[in-house]
Every structure is written in C-alpha cells, then in structure tokens.
Scaffold this motif. Structure first.
Motif, PDB file in Angstrom:
ATOM      1  N   GLN A  39       0.831  -1.204   0.000  1.00  0.00           N
ATOM      2  CA  GLN A  39       0.000   0.000   0.000  1.00  0.00           C
ATOM      3  C   GLN A  39       0.865   1.253   0.000  1.00  0.00           C
ATOM      4  O   GLN A  39       0.571   2.210  -0.703  1.00  0.00           O
ATOM      5  N   LYS A  40       1.939   1.243   0.775  1.00  0.00           N
ATOM      6  CA  LYS A  40       2.851   2.389   0.809  1.00  0.00           C
ATOM      7  C   LYS A  40       3.472   2.603  -0.563  1.00  0.00           C
ATOM      8  O   LYS A  40       3.543   3.723  -1.056  1.00  0.00           O
ATOM      9  N   GLY A  41       3.921   1.513  -1.175  1.00  0.00           N
ATOM     10  CA  GLY A  41       4.530   1.609  -2.499  1.00  0.00           C
ATOM     11  C   GLY A  41       3.559   2.155  -3.534  1.00  0.00           C
ATOM     12  O   GLY A  41       3.910   3.031  -4.333  1.00  0.00           O
ATOM     13  N   ARG A  42       2.346   1.662  -3.533  1.00  0.00           N
ATOM     14  CA  ARG A  42       1.334   2.140  -4.486  1.00  0.00           C
ATOM     15  C   ARG A  42       1.033   3.620  -4.254  1.00  0.00           C
ATOM     16  O   ARG A  42       0.842   4.373  -5.196  1.00  0.00           O
ATOM     17  N   HIS A  43       0.992   4.020  -2.986  1.00  0.00           N
ATOM     18  CA  HIS A  43       0.752   5.429  -2.675  1.00  0.00           C
ATOM     19  C   HIS A  43       1.897   6.290  -3.216  1.00  0.00           C
ATOM     20  O   HIS A  43       1.665   7.334  -3.833  1.00  0.00           O
ATOM     21  N   GLY A  44       3.126   5.843  -3.027  1.00  0.00           N
ATOM     22  CA  GLY A  44       4.279   6.568  -3.559  1.00  0.00           C
ATOM     23  C   GLY A  44       4.245   6.661  -5.074  1.00  0.00           C
ATOM     24  O   GLY A  44       4.562   7.705  -5.655  1.00  0.00           O
ATOM     25  N   GLU A  45       3.855   5.581  -5.731  1.00  0.00           N
ATOM     26  CA  GLU A  45       3.764   5.578  -7.192  1.00  0.00           C
ATOM     27  C   GLU A  45       2.673   6.526  -7.680  1.00  0.00           C
ATOM     28  O   GLU A  45       2.837   7.196  -8.702  1.00  0.00           O
ATOM     29  N   CYS A  46       1.572   6.604  -6.955  1.00  0.00           N
ATOM     30  CA  CYS A  46       0.499   7.534  -7.318  1.00  0.00           C
ATOM     31  C   CYS A  46       0.991   8.978  -7.204  1.00  0.00           C
ATOM     32  O   CYS A  46       0.774   9.788  -8.113  1.00  0.00           O
ATOM     33  N   LEU A  47       1.669   9.300  -6.115  1.00  0.00           N
ATOM     34  CA  LEU A  47       2.222  10.646  -5.947  1.00  0.00           C
ATOM     35  C   LEU A  47       3.248  10.951  -7.039  1.00  0.00           C
ATOM     36  O   LEU A  47       3.269  12.052  -7.595  1.00  0.00           O
ATOM     37  N   ALA A  48       4.080   9.972  -7.365  1.00  0.00           N
ATOM     38  CA  ALA A  48       5.084  10.163  -8.415  1.00  0.00           C
ATOM     39  C   ALA A  48       4.425  10.356  -9.776  1.00  0.00           C
ATOM     40  O   ALA A  48       4.881  11.184 -10.578  1.00  0.00           O
ATOM     41  N   SER A  49       3.342   9.629 -10.047  1.00  0.00           N
ATOM     42  CA  SER A  49       2.621   9.779 -11.321  1.00  0.00           C
ATOM     43  C   SER A  49       2.107  11.199 -11.496  1.00  0.00           C
ATOM     44  O   SER A  49       2.266  11.805 -12.564  1.00  0.00           O
ATOM     45  N   VAL A  50       1.483  11.722 -10.455  1.00  0.00           N
ATOM     46  CA  VAL A  50       0.959  13.096 -10.515  1.00  0.00           C
ATOM     47  C   VAL A  50       2.111  14.078 -10.721  1.00  0.00           C
ATOM     48  O   VAL A  50       2.019  14.997 -11.540  1.00  0.00           O
ATOM     49  N   PHE A  51       3.197  13.878  -9.996  1.00  0.00           N
ATOM     50  CA  PHE A  51       4.384  14.725 -10.113  1.00  0.00           C
ATOM     51  C   PHE A  51       4.890  14.747 -11.560  1.00  0.00           C
ATOM     52  O   PHE A  51       5.155  15.806 -12.125  1.00  0.00           O
ATOM     53  N   LEU A  52       4.989  13.565 -12.174  1.00  0.00           N
ATOM     54  CA  LEU A  52       5.491  13.476 -13.549  1.00  0.00           C
ATOM     55  C   LEU A  52       4.507  14.073 -14.548  1.00  0.00           C
ATOM     56  O   LEU A  52       4.916  14.782 -15.478  1.00  0.00           O
ATOM     57  N   GLU A  53       3.225  13.788 -14.380  1.00  0.00           N
ATOM     58  CA  GLU A  53       2.217  14.346 -15.292  1.00  0.00           C
ATOM     59  C   GLU A  53       2.214  15.872 -15.235  1.00  0.00           C
ATOM     60  O   GLU A  53       2.054  16.532 -16.258  1.00  0.00           O
ATOM     61  N   ASP A  54       2.431  16.423 -14.052  1.00  0.00           N
ATOM     62  CA  ASP A  54       2.509  17.875 -13.916  1.00  0.00           C
ATOM     63  C   ASP A  54       3.710  18.456 -14.659  1.00  0.00           C
ATOM     64  O   ASP A  54       3.752  19.646 -14.942  1.00  0.00           O
ATOM     65  N   ARG A  55       4.672  17.611 -14.969  1.00  0.00           N
ATOM     66  CA  ARG A  55       5.871  18.039 -15.692  1.00  0.00           C
ATOM     67  C   ARG A  55       5.862  17.588 -17.152  1.00  0.00           C
ATOM     68  O   ARG A  55       6.886  17.554 -17.810  1.00  0.00           O
ATOM     69  N   GLY A  56       4.685  17.204 -17.652  1.00  0.00           N
ATOM     70  CA  GLY A  56       4.528  16.905 -19.064  1.00  0.00           C
ATOM     71  C   GLY A  56       4.668  15.449 -19.474  1.00  0.00           C
ATOM     72  O   GLY A  56       4.559  15.135 -20.657  1.00  0.00           O
ATOM     73  N   HIS A  57       4.914  14.557 -18.537  1.00  0.00           N
ATOM     74  CA  HIS A  57       5.007  13.129 -18.876  1.00  0.00           C
ATOM     75  C   HIS A  57       3.612  12.563 -19.096  1.00  0.00           C
ATOM     76  O   HIS A  57       2.638  13.006 -18.493  1.00  0.00           O
ATOM     77  N   ARG A  58       3.547  11.555 -19.963  1.00  0.00           N
ATOM     78  CA  ARG A  58       2.308  10.802 -20.149  1.00  0.00           C
ATOM     79  C   ARG A  58       2.575   9.394 -19.631  1.00  0.00           C
ATOM     80  O   ARG A  58       3.482   8.707 -20.115  1.00  0.00           O
TER      81      ARG A  58
END
Length: 130
Positions: free
Chosen positions: A8-27
C-alpha cells in the motif's frame, strides 16, 4: 492517512510520483509493468523518449540528499533493464530513445496528517545492454 502494508505504501508513492510526472509533461503509459521477476514501477513518455521509473518511498527522509542511498542496487538495475528491453522490443520501439529515472517520495507526518516531498533523478543509471 494510515499507511499500513509495504504494498500500500509503495502504491501510494507511485500515485504521488505519477501526478508529479504528469505535472511536468510526462504521459504515463504503464504502472507496475512486469516481465518475469522484474517490475518497472512507472513507464512514461517525456517528449519522444520512453522513461522507465523506479519509485522509492521513505518515511522520515533522512537520506533525501544522498541519492546513492536510495538508488536501486546493481541486481535491481539489471532486472529493470531486462524488463525495459523487453518492453521496447514487444512494442517494436527499439529505435526510440529511452532512459531510467529514479524518484524518491518522502513522507513526513505532521499535525495535519502526512506531507510529501519528491526528489527526481533523471538518467539515474545506465545499465549494460542485454
């Protein structure tokens, strides 16, 4: 937020990282893509480049400024690289540029709950071709 299991911790970290990357133009193309025993946490595109991301989640973050302490070790880098090679081969994208990034998601508990910081290390490692 109560963080219970390691998964659960790992998935939460990945979700936060996804948003971080999308905010920087990643798809984001894939989450938790598996090949054999290897798993790539996130796969994205950054312009014309495919990016394979390893996400590390830590609490306390005493090693936030020491990337060597939170980068994947040699064996994990090899497994990620093998999975990445297969991903590119299966999609017939061998001619595209690609790289390996690492993101450290640091969680700290405060009076208002949990806060996070993200440290991003583009081109964190360069594995040997397989």
């Amino acid at each position: 937020m109560v963080l219970e299991s390691r998964t659960q911790k790992g998935r939460h970290g990945e979700c936060l990282a996804s948003v971080f990357l999308e905010d920087r133009g990643h798809r984001i193309l894939e989450r938790n893509w598996r090949w054999g025993k290897a798993e790539v946490d996130l796969i994205s595109t950054d312009g014309c480049q495919v990016v394979f991301h390893e996400v590390k989640l830590r609490t306390g973050c005493d090693q936030f400024h020491n990337p060597e302490a939170w980068h994947p070790r040699a064996g994990q880098r090899r497994r990620i690289a093998r999975a990445a090679h297969q991903y590119m081969r299966l999609r017939k994208w061998e001619g595209l540029g690609w790289r390996f990034d690492v993101l450290l998601v640091c969680l700290t508990q405060s009076d208002g709950g949990w806060a996070h910081r993200i440290r991003w290390h583009p081109e964190a490692f360069f594995p040997e071709p397989t």
